[in-house]
Design a protein around this motif. Structure first.
Motif, mmCIF file in Angstrom:
data_model
loop_
_atom_site.group_PDB
_atom_site.id
_atom_site.type_symbol
_atom_site.label_atom_id
_atom_site.label_comp_id
_atom_site.label_asym_id
_atom_site.label_seq_id
_atom_site.Cartn_x
_atom_site.Cartn_y
_atom_site.Cartn_z
ATOM 1 N N LEU A 173 30.485 21.171 -5.888
ATOM 2 C CA LEU A 173 31.569 20.801 -6.793
ATOM 3 C C LEU A 173 32.356 22.031 -7.177
ATOM 4 C CD1 LEU A 173 32.813 18.545 -8.704
ATOM 5 C CD2 LEU A 173 31.205 19.379 -10.433
ATOM 6 N N THR A 174 33.689 21.880 -7.214
ATOM 7 C CA THR A 174 34.538 22.960 -7.727
ATOM 8 C C THR A 174 35.354 22.427 -8.891
ATOM 9 O OG1 THR A 174 36.314 22.451 -6.149
ATOM 10 C CG2 THR A 174 34.708 24.124 -5.497
ATOM 11 N N LEU A 175 35.626 23.300 -9.855
ATOM 12 C CA LEU A 175 36.403 22.946 -11.036
ATOM 13 C C LEU A 175 37.772 23.600 -10.950
ATOM 14 C CD1 LEU A 175 33.672 23.480 -13.811
ATOM 15 C CD2 LEU A 175 34.090 21.465 -12.369
ATOM 16 N N HIS A 176 38.785 22.904 -11.479
ATOM 17 C CA HIS A 176 40.160 23.396 -11.418
ATOM 18 C C HIS A 176 40.874 23.068 -12.723
ATOM 19 C CE1 HIS A 176 39.499 23.559 -7.011
ATOM 20 N NE2 HIS A 176 38.899 22.401 -7.204
ATOM 21 N N GLY A 177 41.743 23.964 -13.156
ATOM 22 C CA GLY A 177 42.536 23.733 -14.353
ATOM 23 C C GLY A 177 44.015 23.834 -14.052
ATOM 24 N N LEU A 178 44.784 22.845 -14.489
ATOM 25 C CA LEU A 178 46.225 22.817 -14.244
ATOM 26 C C LEU A 178 46.980 22.567 -15.547
ATOM 27 C CD1 LEU A 178 46.299 20.489 -11.083
ATOM 28 C CD2 LEU A 178 46.370 23.001 -11.112
ATOM 29 N N TRP A 179 48.221 23.031 -15.580
ATOM 30 C CA TRP A 179 49.138 22.734 -16.685
ATOM 31 C C TRP A 179 50.491 22.384 -16.085
ATOM 32 C CZ3 TRP A 179 53.739 25.080 -18.375
ATOM 33 C CH2 TRP A 179 54.209 24.647 -19.626
ATOM 34 N N ASN A 180 51.023 21.227 -16.482
ATOM 35 C CA ASN A 180 52.280 20.713 -15.934
ATOM 36 C C ASN A 180 53.386 20.750 -16.977
ATOM 37 O OD1 ASN A 180 53.602 17.456 -15.620
ATOM 38 N ND2 ASN A 180 54.148 19.100 -14.228
ATOM 39 N N ASP A 181 54.512 21.352 -16.622
ATOM 40 C CA ASP A 181 55.697 21.286 -17.478
ATOM 41 C C ASP A 181 56.439 20.016 -17.116
ATOM 42 O OD1 ASP A 181 58.439 21.570 -18.454
ATOM 43 O OD2 ASP A 181 57.901 23.650 -18.898
ATOM 44 N N SER A 220 32.448 11.655 -21.430
ATOM 45 C CA SER A 220 31.224 12.181 -20.831
ATOM 46 C C SER A 220 30.662 11.205 -19.798
ATOM 47 C CB SER A 220 30.174 12.457 -21.915
ATOM 48 O OG SER A 220 30.653 13.414 -22.842
ATOM 49 N N ALA A 221 30.758 9.908 -20.094
ATOM 50 C CA ALA A 221 30.282 8.901 -19.146
ATOM 51 C C ALA A 221 31.099 8.942 -17.861
ATOM 52 C CB ALA A 221 30.360 7.512 -19.771
ATOM 53 N N ALA A 222 32.421 9.132 -17.995
ATOM 54 C CA ALA A 222 33.276 9.201 -16.814
ATOM 55 C C ALA A 222 32.929 10.411 -15.958
ATOM 56 C CB ALA A 222 34.743 9.248 -17.230
ATOM 57 N N VAL A 223 32.678 11.558 -16.611
ATOM 58 C CA VAL A 223 32.295 12.767 -15.879
ATOM 59 C C VAL A 223 30.965 12.547 -15.159
ATOM 60 C CG1 VAL A 223 31.565 15.175 -16.132
ATOM 61 C CG2 VAL A 223 33.588 14.351 -17.361
ATOM 62 N N GLU A 224 30.007 11.963 -15.854
ATOM 63 C CA GLU A 224 28.702 11.708 -15.248
ATOM 64 C C GLU A 224 28.825 10.799 -14.022
ATOM 65 O OE1 GLU A 224 24.334 9.777 -16.368
ATOM 66 O OE2 GLU A 224 25.929 9.802 -17.861
ATOM 67 N N TYR A 225 29.602 9.737 -14.159
ATOM 68 C CA TYR A 225 29.764 8.797 -13.052
ATOM 69 C C TYR A 225 30.433 9.468 -11.852
ATOM 70 C CZ TYR A 225 30.711 4.448 -10.566
ATOM 71 O OH TYR A 225 30.744 3.457 -9.616
ATOM 72 N N ALA A 226 31.465 10.261 -12.133
ATOM 73 C CA ALA A 226 32.188 10.925 -11.043
ATOM 74 C C ALA A 226 31.313 11.915 -10.287
ATOM 75 C CB ALA A 226 33.423 11.635 -11.593
ATOM 76 N N VAL A 227 30.533 12.690 -11.037
ATOM 77 C CA VAL A 227 29.741 13.753 -10.413
ATOM 78 C C VAL A 227 28.450 13.219 -9.799
ATOM 79 C CG1 VAL A 227 28.516 15.927 -10.840
ATOM 80 C CG2 VAL A 227 30.751 15.515 -11.903
ATOM 81 N N ARG A 228 27.758 12.362 -10.530
ATOM 82 C CA ARG A 228 26.442 11.904 -10.067
ATOM 83 C C ARG A 228 26.507 10.721 -9.097
ATOM 84 N NH1 ARG A 228 22.257 12.208 -15.246
ATOM 85 N NH2 ARG A 228 21.448 14.272 -14.725
ATOM 86 N N GLU A 229 27.393 9.784 -9.371
ATOM 87 C CA GLU A 229 27.444 8.578 -8.547
ATOM 88 C C GLU A 229 28.467 8.672 -7.417
ATOM 89 O OE1 GLU A 229 25.216 6.203 -8.871
ATOM 90 O OE2 GLU A 229 24.330 7.295 -10.558
ATOM 91 N N LEU A 230 29.688 9.093 -7.764
ATOM 92 C CA LEU A 230 30.737 9.181 -6.741
ATOM 93 C C LEU A 230 30.652 10.480 -5.946
ATOM 94 C CD1 LEU A 230 33.775 7.770 -8.764
ATOM 95 C CD2 LEU A 230 32.283 6.554 -7.152
ATOM 96 N N ARG A 231 29.982 11.465 -6.501
ATOM 97 C CA ARG A 231 29.813 12.767 -5.846
ATOM 98 C C ARG A 231 31.148 13.379 -5.429
ATOM 99 N NH1 ARG A 231 24.433 13.554 -4.957
ATOM 100 N NH2 ARG A 231 23.110 11.683 -5.005
ATOM 101 N N VAL A 232 32.077 13.411 -6.372
ATOM 102 C CA VAL A 232 33.375 14.014 -6.084
ATOM 103 C C VAL A 232 33.193 15.493 -5.762
ATOM 104 C CG1 VAL A 232 34.669 12.371 -7.513
ATOM 105 C CG2 VAL A 232 33.807 14.490 -8.543
ATOM 106 N N ALA A 233 34.121 16.021 -4.975
ATOM 107 C CA ALA A 233 34.056 17.431 -4.592
ATOM 108 C C ALA A 233 34.799 18.326 -5.576
ATOM 109 C CB ALA A 233 34.645 17.617 -3.193
ATOM 110 N N HIS A 234 35.694 17.724 -6.368
ATOM 111 C CA HIS A 234 36.508 18.502 -7.302
ATOM 112 C C HIS A 234 36.648 17.760 -8.626
ATOM 113 C CE1 HIS A 234 37.802 20.667 -3.665
ATOM 114 N NE2 HIS A 234 38.033 19.469 -3.148
ATOM 115 N N VAL A 235 36.620 18.512 -9.722
ATOM 116 C CA VAL A 235 37.013 17.980 -11.021
ATOM 117 C C VAL A 235 38.188 18.820 -11.503
ATOM 118 C CG1 VAL A 235 36.396 17.572 -13.430
ATOM 119 C CG2 VAL A 235 34.712 17.139 -11.628
#
Length: 214
Positions: A187-195, A87-102
């Protein structure tokens, strides 16, 4: 003595990297150090050693803010005051780094997901113990197990691997600052699955309600 020097093979690998990759890109590394990081995306991936996120996307240093945990899970928003590394990593990425994608990326043959499947189906009693860190972490995925369709074990485990991504995406939206950023189109959210065996990558398609090949 409990903490020892690095094994020789790791020292040799480091020296090789310093003499080649670093030496050839010294200005870039110094710029990263002086100007700070500005990643465009956060990736939440599994700890599994076979999943190499940077290699899959051909990424350089500074491109991704990467957080790894067992089974690429994001817990629901719960400001309890306890330790919440993910949760701390998500908060830092979104609030501080202001990433465009998770991006949440699951994968095939995930040991954590298999552990959750075994635990929920009664075949891993050790994970039910209150002292099992893995078991309590995999409780996050219980809603996914309960939503599994009928089928044989192999099919259901793979379905649970993909549901681990969907559960995490749903949980992301329980964070008020994530939901606000998504609603404001910052912000946009994306889900991936890798074989990991055949190298294929599938993406969650919200309109179709399924994973589709990229």
């Amino acid at each position: 003595m409990t903490v020892r020097p690095l094994p020789d093979y790791l020292v040799r690998r480091y020296l090789g990297w310093k003499a080649t990759v670093y030496a050839g890109n010294r200005p870039w590394y110094r710029r990263l150090a002086e100007e700070g990081q500005r990643p465009r995306a956060m990736i939440v991936a599994c700890c599994d050693s076979r999943v190499h996120v940077a290699s899959i996307f051909g990424a350089d240093s500074g491109e991704f803010f990467i957080h790894r945990n067992i089974a690429n899970l994001i817990p629901p928003f719960a400001p309890s005051g306890d330790h919440h590394g993910t949760s701390a990593a998500v908060e830092y990425a979104v609030r501080e780094l202001r990433v465009a994608h998770v991006i949440v990326m699951g994968h095939s043959q995930c040991g954590g997901v298999k552990g959750c499947y075994d635990m929920c189906s009664g075949h891993a009693p050790e994970l039910l113990e209150a002292t099992s860190f893995v078991g309590r972490w995999m409780d996050i995925l219980r809603p996914g197990y309960e939503a599994l369709p009928p089928g044989d074990d192999a099919e259901r485990v793979q379905a649970l691997e993909k549901l681990s991504v969907k559960v995490s995406l749903d949980n992301l939206l329980t964070f008020p600052f994530v939901r606000a950023a998504v609603e404001d189109e910052r912000l946009t959210l994306h889900g991936l699955w890798n074989d990991i065996g055949d190298g294929t990558l599938e993406a969650w398609d919200e309109v179709r309600g399924e994973f589709v090949a990229i």
